[in-house]
Design a protein around this motif. Structure first.
Motif, PDB file in Angstrom:
ATOM      1  N   LEU A  64       0.830  -1.211   0.000  1.00  0.00           N
ATOM      2  CA  LEU A  64       0.000   0.000   0.000  1.00  0.00           C
ATOM      3  C   LEU A  64       0.863   1.259   0.000  1.00  0.00           C
ATOM      4  CD1 LEU A  64      -2.864  -0.958   2.474  1.00  0.00           C
ATOM      5  CD2 LEU A  64      -3.000  -0.698   0.001  1.00  0.00           C
ATOM      6  N   GLU A  65       1.928   1.248   0.797  1.00  0.00           N
ATOM      7  CA  GLU A  65       2.813   2.402   0.867  1.00  0.00           C
ATOM      8  C   GLU A  65       3.492   2.659  -0.475  1.00  0.00           C
ATOM      9  OE1 GLU A  65       5.664   2.009   4.046  1.00  0.00           O
ATOM     10  OE2 GLU A  65       4.089   1.520   5.497  1.00  0.00           O
ATOM     11  N   ASP A  67       2.586   1.532  -3.526  1.00  0.00           N
ATOM     12  CA  ASP A  67       1.608   1.829  -4.573  1.00  0.00           C
ATOM     13  C   ASP A  67       1.072   3.253  -4.481  1.00  0.00           C
ATOM     14  OD1 ASP A  67       1.985  -0.696  -5.564  1.00  0.00           O
ATOM     15  OD2 ASP A  67       0.092  -1.501  -4.792  1.00  0.00           O
ATOM     16  N   SER A  68       0.993   3.801  -3.261  1.00  0.00           N
ATOM     17  CA  SER A  68       0.443   5.157  -3.106  1.00  0.00           C
ATOM     18  C   SER A  68       1.514   6.229  -3.265  1.00  0.00           C
ATOM     19  CB  SER A  68      -0.239   5.289  -1.743  1.00  0.00           C
ATOM     20  OG  SER A  68       0.728   5.183  -0.703  1.00  0.00           O
ATOM     21  N   ALA A  69       2.791   5.839  -3.317  1.00  0.00           N
ATOM     22  CA  ALA A  69       3.872   6.826  -3.450  1.00  0.00           C
ATOM     23  C   ALA A  69       4.101   7.232  -4.885  1.00  0.00           C
ATOM     24  CB  ALA A  69       5.165   6.262  -2.879  1.00  0.00           C
TER      25      ALA A  69
END
Length: 69
Positions: A64-65, A67-69
């Motif tokens: 999640l970290e 992919d969202s960066a």
């Protein structure tokens, strides 16, 4: 009894592209999961499952970290 370090790698499915065309590969490392000290077989099985669950959860958080960066 060795620590297990969760790792998430994004873009590793195209290593040829990464090497030849400089596509990016991102690697995220999580905090180590320290297995508990256990003595019996039943405790060991539970401990292995617990460590596995913790590592998988941390890998999902890393995904999640990244992919969202």
């Amino acid at each position: 009894q060795a620590p297990v370090i969760p790792v998430y790698i994004l873009g590793s499915n195209d290593l040829v592209g990464a090497l030849l065309f400089k596509h990016r590969i991102k690697v995220a490392l999580g905090e180590p999961v320290i297995p508990p000290v256990v003595s019996g077989a039943a405790e060991r099985k539970e401990a292995y499952q617990s460590v596995t669950d913790q590592v998988m959860k941390r890998m999902a958080e890393l995904k999640l970290e990244v992919d969202s960066a």
